[in-house]
Design a protein around this motif. Structure first.
Motif, PDB file in Angstrom:
ATOM      1  N   VAL A 162      36.270  38.187  39.042  1.00  0.00           N
ATOM      2  CA  VAL A 162      35.588  39.252  37.481  1.00  0.00           C
ATOM      3  C   VAL A 162      35.518  40.533  38.250  1.00  0.00           C
ATOM      4  CG1 VAL A 162      33.781  39.009  37.422  1.00  0.00           C
ATOM      5  CG2 VAL A 162      34.371  37.103  37.282  1.00  0.00           C
ATOM      6  N   TYR A 163      35.412  41.366  40.016  1.00  0.00           N
ATOM      7  CA  TYR A 163      34.957  42.496  40.195  1.00  0.00           C
ATOM      8  C   TYR A 163      36.119  43.400  40.952  1.00  0.00           C
ATOM      9  CZ  TYR A 163      30.548  40.342  40.248  1.00  0.00           C
ATOM     10  OH  TYR A 163      29.388  39.313  39.683  1.00  0.00           O
ATOM     11  N   ALA A 164      37.415  42.043  41.042  1.00  0.00           N
ATOM     12  CA  ALA A 164      38.996  43.519  41.669  1.00  0.00           C
ATOM     13  C   ALA A 164      40.199  42.765  40.493  1.00  0.00           C
ATOM     14  CB  ALA A 164      39.132  42.696  43.356  1.00  0.00           C
ATOM     15  N   VAL A 165      40.207  41.587  40.670  1.00  0.00           N
ATOM     16  CA  VAL A 165      41.336  42.040  39.721  1.00  0.00           C
ATOM     17  C   VAL A 165      41.143  42.595  38.458  1.00  0.00           C
ATOM     18  CG1 VAL A 165      42.608  40.408  38.912  1.00  0.00           C
ATOM     19  CG2 VAL A 165      42.253  40.182  40.860  1.00  0.00           C
ATOM     20  N   LEU A 166      40.190  41.923  37.301  1.00  0.00           N
ATOM     21  CA  LEU A 166      39.961  42.482  36.200  1.00  0.00           C
ATOM     22  C   LEU A 166      40.050  43.459  36.287  1.00  0.00           C
ATOM     23  CD1 LEU A 166      38.644  38.921  34.569  1.00  0.00           C
ATOM     24  CD2 LEU A 166      40.984  39.760  34.524  1.00  0.00           C
ATOM     25  N   PRO A 167      38.941  44.196  36.814  1.00  0.00           N
ATOM     26  CA  PRO A 167      38.734  45.777  36.330  1.00  0.00           C
ATOM     27  C   PRO A 167      39.879  46.927  36.777  1.00  0.00           C
ATOM     28  CG  PRO A 167      37.175  44.690  37.618  1.00  0.00           C
ATOM     29  CD  PRO A 167      37.365  43.494  37.776  1.00  0.00           C
ATOM     30  N   LEU A 168      40.307  46.435  37.784  1.00  0.00           N
ATOM     31  CA  LEU A 168      41.737  47.153  38.476  1.00  0.00           C
ATOM     32  C   LEU A 168      42.982  47.060  37.406  1.00  0.00           C
ATOM     33  CD1 LEU A 168      43.180  48.614  40.778  1.00  0.00           C
ATOM     34  CD2 LEU A 168      43.729  46.781  41.439  1.00  0.00           C
ATOM     35  N   LEU A 169      43.265  45.770  37.342  1.00  0.00           N
ATOM     36  CA  LEU A 169      44.248  45.284  35.921  1.00  0.00           C
ATOM     37  C   LEU A 169      43.788  46.589  34.579  1.00  0.00           C
ATOM     38  CD1 LEU A 169      44.844  41.892  35.622  1.00  0.00           C
ATOM     39  CD2 LEU A 169      46.297  43.739  36.088  1.00  0.00           C
ATOM     40  N   PHE A 170      42.261  46.641  34.436  1.00  0.00           N
ATOM     41  CA  PHE A 170      41.865  47.449  32.698  1.00  0.00           C
ATOM     42  C   PHE A 170      42.251  48.805  33.100  1.00  0.00           C
ATOM     43  CE2 PHE A 170      38.629  49.735  30.813  1.00  0.00           C
ATOM     44  CZ  PHE A 170      38.822  49.263  29.725  1.00  0.00           C
ATOM     45  N   PHE A 171      41.401  49.483  34.791  1.00  0.00           N
ATOM     46  CA  PHE A 171      41.457  50.518  34.782  1.00  0.00           C
ATOM     47  C   PHE A 171      42.898  51.497  35.454  1.00  0.00           C
ATOM     48  CE2 PHE A 171      36.852  49.998  34.526  1.00  0.00           C
ATOM     49  CZ  PHE A 171      36.010  51.144  34.151  1.00  0.00           C
ATOM     50  N   ARG A 172      43.495  50.900  36.272  1.00  0.00           N
ATOM     51  CA  ARG A 172      44.668  50.894  36.589  1.00  0.00           C
ATOM     52  C   ARG A 172      46.223  50.850  35.488  1.00  0.00           C
ATOM     53  NH1 ARG A 172      47.905  53.435  38.112  1.00  0.00           N
ATOM     54  NH2 ARG A 172      49.594  53.424  39.916  1.00  0.00           N
ATOM     55  N   ARG A 173      45.490  50.551  33.895  1.00  0.00           N
ATOM     56  CA  ARG A 173      46.356  51.082  33.221  1.00  0.00           C
ATOM     57  C   ARG A 173      45.902  52.553  32.686  1.00  0.00           C
ATOM     58  NH1 ARG A 173      44.151  47.034  29.178  1.00  0.00           N
ATOM     59  NH2 ARG A 173      45.695  48.238  27.829  1.00  0.00           N
ATOM     60  N   ARG A 174      44.544  53.053  32.623  1.00  0.00           N
ATOM     61  CA  ARG A 174      44.536  54.319  32.441  1.00  0.00           C
ATOM     62  C   ARG A 174      44.656  55.409  33.708  1.00  0.00           C
ATOM     63  NH1 ARG A 174      42.241  50.319  29.749  1.00  0.00           N
ATOM     64  NH2 ARG A 174      41.556  50.448  27.731  1.00  0.00           N
ATOM     65  N   TYR A 175      44.189  54.988  34.496  1.00  0.00           N
ATOM     66  CA  TYR A 175      44.246  55.929  35.586  1.00  0.00           C
ATOM     67  C   TYR A 175      45.133  55.718  36.573  1.00  0.00           C
ATOM     68  CZ  TYR A 175      40.452  56.689  33.694  1.00  0.00           C
ATOM     69  OH  TYR A 175      38.935  56.814  32.667  1.00  0.00           O
ATOM     70  N   SER A 176      45.486  56.294  37.910  1.00  0.00           N
ATOM     71  CA  SER A 176      46.649  56.507  38.839  1.00  0.00           C
ATOM     72  C   SER A 176      45.729  55.795  39.908  1.00  0.00           C
ATOM     73  CB  SER A 176      47.358  58.155  39.324  1.00  0.00           C
ATOM     74  OG  SER A 176      46.068  58.800  39.986  1.00  0.00           O
TER      75      SER A 176
END
Length: 343
Positions: A162-176
């Protein structure tokens, strides 16, 4: 396409850590003193919490311990500033998008985080367990209640997803990785800072908290230490690092334009995600006040320390190794993990 970022010189100026230059820090000092006074006024001779590790402490004694812990954090912050004073400080605010998008992302993050806490409460309660927050029941303070292996593993997996995998997948597509504070700009300087902070914090753990780690047998140490590291790395360390310090912190800095305010907000955010600590009580107004007060007294300063380490280095991994994964969790919570998994 990468979102637009600000390169305003406002964010390249050295942060001001001197108390008299920051009304925010004066407000924090006043708030901290007020909480101390009100706890003494509200609390009885004993606090109502299930704290086996501090069962004999009086409210005044616990306040002394909390203020000593704050003093240690302030010392660590001073050491951090000293060790990073000659470094070229990263423009962390420029890693966030322009203000309107940063505000939108911040509000969405906060709403998502609140939903994660609510779902963690409902899911855990439906299974007869303690609510899922950033700490497993019994962390730091111990507990007299049963915590089973299934609860511990589910807690860790829930927080990790909930707090690591999903947020990282979402934001890593948009940010380096650099935009998300996940890449070091000076590995040697980061390693030195990690080593110094880890040694100081570990020494304090041994001297003041006297962890039960070395009361364990050889087999318990051999199996318990890696088990505690893995469990808390998944359930606490990575979730806090990704959600708060990789993603949320740069947006807070962009919106506030103030390093001091961002550090304070980082401490408050870290505190909120421990709302469901198993020892908290909300059955009466007095218990609720004491619970919120001791959440602040326990987690606000460490949350600020993690924020300082991230802002001074631009690398969220620094606080993971210097001030979270090993000390306090592996040092303090290995005996708890040994009991949970019956090692």
């Amino acid at each position: 396409m990468q979102p637009t970022r600000s390169n305003s010189p406002e964010f390249s100026r050295p942060p001001r850590w001197v108390l008299q230059r920051s009304p925010v820090l004066w407000a924090v000092a006043a708030g901290w003193l007020t909480v101390n006074v009100l706890v003494l006024a509200v609390a009885d001779d004993r606090l109502p919490f299930d704290w086996p590790s501090t069962a004999e402490s009086t409210p005044g004694g616990r306040l002394v311990e909390a203020n000593v812990a704050l003093a240690e954090v302030l010392l660590l912050i001073a050491v951090t500033v000293l060790l990073t004073r000659r470094r070229t400080r990263p423009d962390v605010a420029a890693r966030a998008p322009e203000r309107s998008l940063a505000l939108k992302e911040t509000l969405l993050l906060l709403a998502y985080g609140a939903s994660g806490l609510a779902l963690g409460f409902a899911l855990a309660r439906s299974l007869g367990w303690h609510p899922f927050g950033f700490h497993l029941a019994g962390t730091l303070y111990g507990t007299h209640e049963h915590v089973g292996a299934a609860e511990a593993v589910t807690w860790a997996l829930y927080n990790l997803v909930v707090y690591a995998v999903l947020p990282l997948l979402f934001f890593r597509r948009r940010y380096s990785a650099e935009d998300l504070n996940l890449r070091s700009s000076d590995r040697r300087a980061d390693a030195l800072l990690i080593a110094v902070i880890l040694v100081v914090e570990s020494a304090v753990q041994f001297a003041v908290l006297r962890p039960e780690l070395f009361d364990l047998g050889g087999r318990q140490l051999l199996l318990g230490v890696p088990a505690a590291f893995a469990l808390y790395f998944a359930g606490t360390v990575l979730p806090a690092m990704v959600f708060l310090y990789a993603i949320l912190l740069p947006r807070l800095l962009k919106l506030t334009g103030s390093t001091a305010t961002t550090v304070v907000l980082g401490g408050l955010a870290y505190t909120v995600f421990h709302l469901w600590d198993a020892w908290t009580l909300f059955t009466t107004p007095g218990d609720a006040f004491l619970s919120v007060s001791f959440l602040l007294l326990t987690y606000f300063a460490p949350g600020m320390m993690k924020s300082v380490l991230t802002l001074r280095t631009g690398n969220a991994w620094v606080h993971v190794w210097a001030y979270h994964a090993f000390a306090p969790h592996t040092l303090a919570d290995t005996p708890h993990v040994v009991r949970i998994f019956r090692i």
